[in-house]
Design an enzyme around this catalytic site. Structure first.
Site, PDB file in Angstrom:
ATOM      1  N   ARG A 114       0.819  -1.214   0.000  1.00  0.00           N
ATOM      2  CA  ARG A 114       0.000   0.000   0.000  1.00  0.00           C
ATOM      3  C   ARG A 114       0.852   1.263   0.000  1.00  0.00           C
ATOM      4  O   ARG A 114       0.327   2.379  -0.096  1.00  0.00           O
ATOM      5  CB  ARG A 114      -0.933  -0.011   1.221  1.00  0.00           C
ATOM      6  N   TRP A 116      12.530   7.442   6.740  1.00  0.00           N
ATOM      7  CA  TRP A 116      13.476   6.573   7.444  1.00  0.00           C
ATOM      8  C   TRP A 116      13.591   5.214   6.789  1.00  0.00           C
ATOM      9  O   TRP A 116      14.652   4.595   6.826  1.00  0.00           O
ATOM     10  CB  TRP A 116      13.168   6.509   8.928  1.00  0.00           C
ATOM     11  N   ASP A 122       4.314   3.474  14.698  1.00  0.00           N
ATOM     12  CA  ASP A 122       2.875   3.683  14.818  1.00  0.00           C
ATOM     13  C   ASP A 122       2.144   2.357  14.604  1.00  0.00           C
ATOM     14  O   ASP A 122       1.986   1.937  13.474  1.00  0.00           O
ATOM     15  CB  ASP A 122       2.386   4.763  13.855  1.00  0.00           C
ATOM     16  N   GLU A 144       6.776  -6.961   5.209  1.00  0.00           N
ATOM     17  CA  GLU A 144       7.064  -5.751   5.977  1.00  0.00           C
ATOM     18  C   GLU A 144       7.619  -6.033   7.365  1.00  0.00           C
ATOM     19  O   GLU A 144       8.507  -5.329   7.851  1.00  0.00           O
ATOM     20  CB  GLU A 144       5.764  -4.944   6.091  1.00  0.00           C
TER      21      GLU A 144
END
Length: 526
Positions: free
Chosen positions: A143, A150, A302, A485
């Site tokens: 996505r 970073w 997050d 990820e």
């Protein structure tokens, strides 16, 4: 002469800060562009993922779409989903259909993926939230179809190992351009990311590229390094003890350290319905809830329990915390500016920046070193209390070599006993369902820990961590043909948690794995 140039550059930094604010206002976000249509689409969950609409590709001018919505929304039988589907194409899911060639080595897979993840200036589409960049860059995948600040440092580690130094330089040039244009490097090249940055790895990128470019790159990017520093230090000079402004905090004794922040206090557009729901749980007594959510997004973590005052996301208080990861990066930035000043023959500037770095180093030991935990932990500057929670952020001072030998040894012991898991380094010791908590492991933190441990002579622990992480990556790759990820470092499950499904692609995973296989080639046969 050099000193005068830098003095003017520093004045320009303040001007850049002002122009950055106006530039943010001048770049409309999807919420600005689509007004009430944006809120309706997000709150009605027209797309399962809130980010889909912020990145959607309109097939006609936005003002025309909004006008049509206002004309049609009150008519009988109006269908919002059909209206949107007729006027927008969903954003692509990058590299989701890319699989390895049968028998292909994972290094060959990564080298081939760089082309899939590469974006060029001519790839820009009209009317989208993505900000056009002047040079090529790598997106993470899934996505995430934009450059991330970073992420890119860890992607660059792999690009260098793949012999793609050309792309490393292009990405650094893009970040320099963003600093020149906006006064800072935003979270990513989207209009809705302009109000915040991400962990400031620009100086580390310059240092990485200097291995091939030599010292000239420090001179080339000294103005941009200086401007980024001023962005993070904005307001420090005028602060009273015990107060904060934007990303700086002045403690009661006059010590200045930094925090994560965001210049806006509204729901994140790319997670609009999620933030509105969190705010409802937090209640009316939490007016800064949106800024705290956004500040955590600036941190890159997050979300994580490290930011919570209680047990849930609704208790998030990111802006109350002084984190060791951010302050380690700013220590590195101060030393890198000092290096640039040395290259430009300004010893006074170099000495000043080295003194600032030394003061930060001492302040981090005074406020962020938790001797009882054997780790660097977050400091709540309002409550004047050091967090007892051990997180992977403790490896940053080792990576940037600001920890003492004794602190380095203690951190290694803490990593070994609290964070080292069967498949790599855990992010925290708490399992909350948030993606930056146990049991998830993330490629950037593995790299920082491995290299940081090596910096302090912990070669065996570093190799053990590398072996476990690479083994997990290869296990998933052999089973699925994918690199993803994040990974579950405790069990054989895939990584999970957070606001969206597990993404594949994946820029920083590819970069760190490619670098580790260059560092430890024997691990490729696991």
């Amino acid at each position: 002469m050099i000193k005068e140039i830098l003095r003017v550059a520093c004045m320009g930094v303040w001007l850049a800060g002002a122009s950055a604010a106006s530039a943010q206002e001048a770049v409309p976000t999807p919420a600005d562009v689509y007004g009430e249509l944006f809120k309706a689409v997000q709150l009605d969950a027209v797309f399962p993922d809130s980010k889909s609409f912020t990145d959607a590709l309109p097939n006609r001018p936005p003002e025309q779409i909004l006008s049509e919505y206002r004309q049609l929304k009150g008519q009988p039988g109006f269908d919002l989903k059909k209206f949107v589907a007729a006027r927008f194409s969903p954003p692509p899911n990058v590299a989701s259909d890319f699989h390895t060639v049968a028998g292909q080595d994972v290094r060959q897979h990564i080298d081939a993926l760089w082309k899939v993840l590469e974006r060029k200036p001519e790839d820009q589409r009209e009317y989208t939230s993505r900000i056009a960049l002047p040079h090529r860059y790598i997106v993470p995948g899934g996505r995430f179809n934009e450059i991330y600040y970073w992420d890119s440092y860890f992607t660059m580690q792999g690009l260098e190992a793949s012999g793609r130094h050309d792309l490393t330089l292009d990405m650094i040039a893009n970040f320099g351009w963003l600093i020149d244009r906006y006064g800072h490097i935003p979270n990513g090249n989207r209009s809705y990311f302009l109000s915040r940055s991400q962990p400031p790895f620009f100086a580390a990128m310059i240092e990485l590229a200097a291995d091939q470019e030599g010292e000239s790159i420090y001179k080339k990017y000294l103005p941009q390094l200086t401007r980024e520093y001023q962005f993070w230090m904005d307001g420090a000079a005028a602060l009273e003890p015990g107060t904060a402004h934007r990303r700086v905090v002045k403690l009661a004794d006059g010590t200045v350290l930094n925090r994560y922040y965001d210049d806006r206090n509204v729901p994140r557009e790319e997670a609009y319905k999620e933030d509105v729901a969190t705010a409802k749980l937090a209640g009316p007594g939490s007016p800064e809830i949106y800024r705290n959510l956004r500040a955590a997004a600036e941190s890159g973590w997050d979300f994580s329990s490290r930011w919570f005052a209680g047990k849930t996301l609704a208790t998030i208080h990111t802006i109350d915390l002084i984190p060791p990861d951010l302050n380690s990066l700013l220590y590195q930035l101060e030393l890198t500016i000092a290096k640039g000043c040395e290259v430009t023959a300004d010893p006074a500037c170099a000495a000043d920046m080295k003194a600032k770095a030394a003061m930060r180093q001492a302040a981090m030991t005074r406020y962020l070193w938790n001797a009882k935990a054997g780790a660097f932990t977050d400091y709540d500057w309002r409550a004047k209390k050091l967090s007892s929670q051990v997180t992977a952020a403790t490896v940053y001072p080792l990576y940037f070599k600001l920890a003492s030998k004794e602190q380095g040894k203690a951190v290694a012991t803490t990593v070994r006993t609290s964070l080292l898991k069967p498949h790599g380094l855990a992010t925290t010791t708490l399992a909350t369902g948030e993606q930056w908590d146990d049991p998830n492991g993330w490629a950037p933190l593995q790299w920082l820990a491995i290299k940081g441990l090596k910096n302090y002579g912990e070669e065996q622990l570093a190799q053990t961590l590398a072996q476990r992480w690479v083994g997990k990556n290869l296990q998933v790759f052999k089973a699925t043909g994918k690199l993803v990820e994040k990974y579950d470092v405790v069990s054989d499950k895939a990584g999970g948690g957070g606001e969206y499904p597990l993404q594949d692609g994946f820029g920083w995973t590819n970069g760190v794995l490619r670098k580790l296989l260059a560092m430890y080639p024997n691990l490729a046969g696991q």
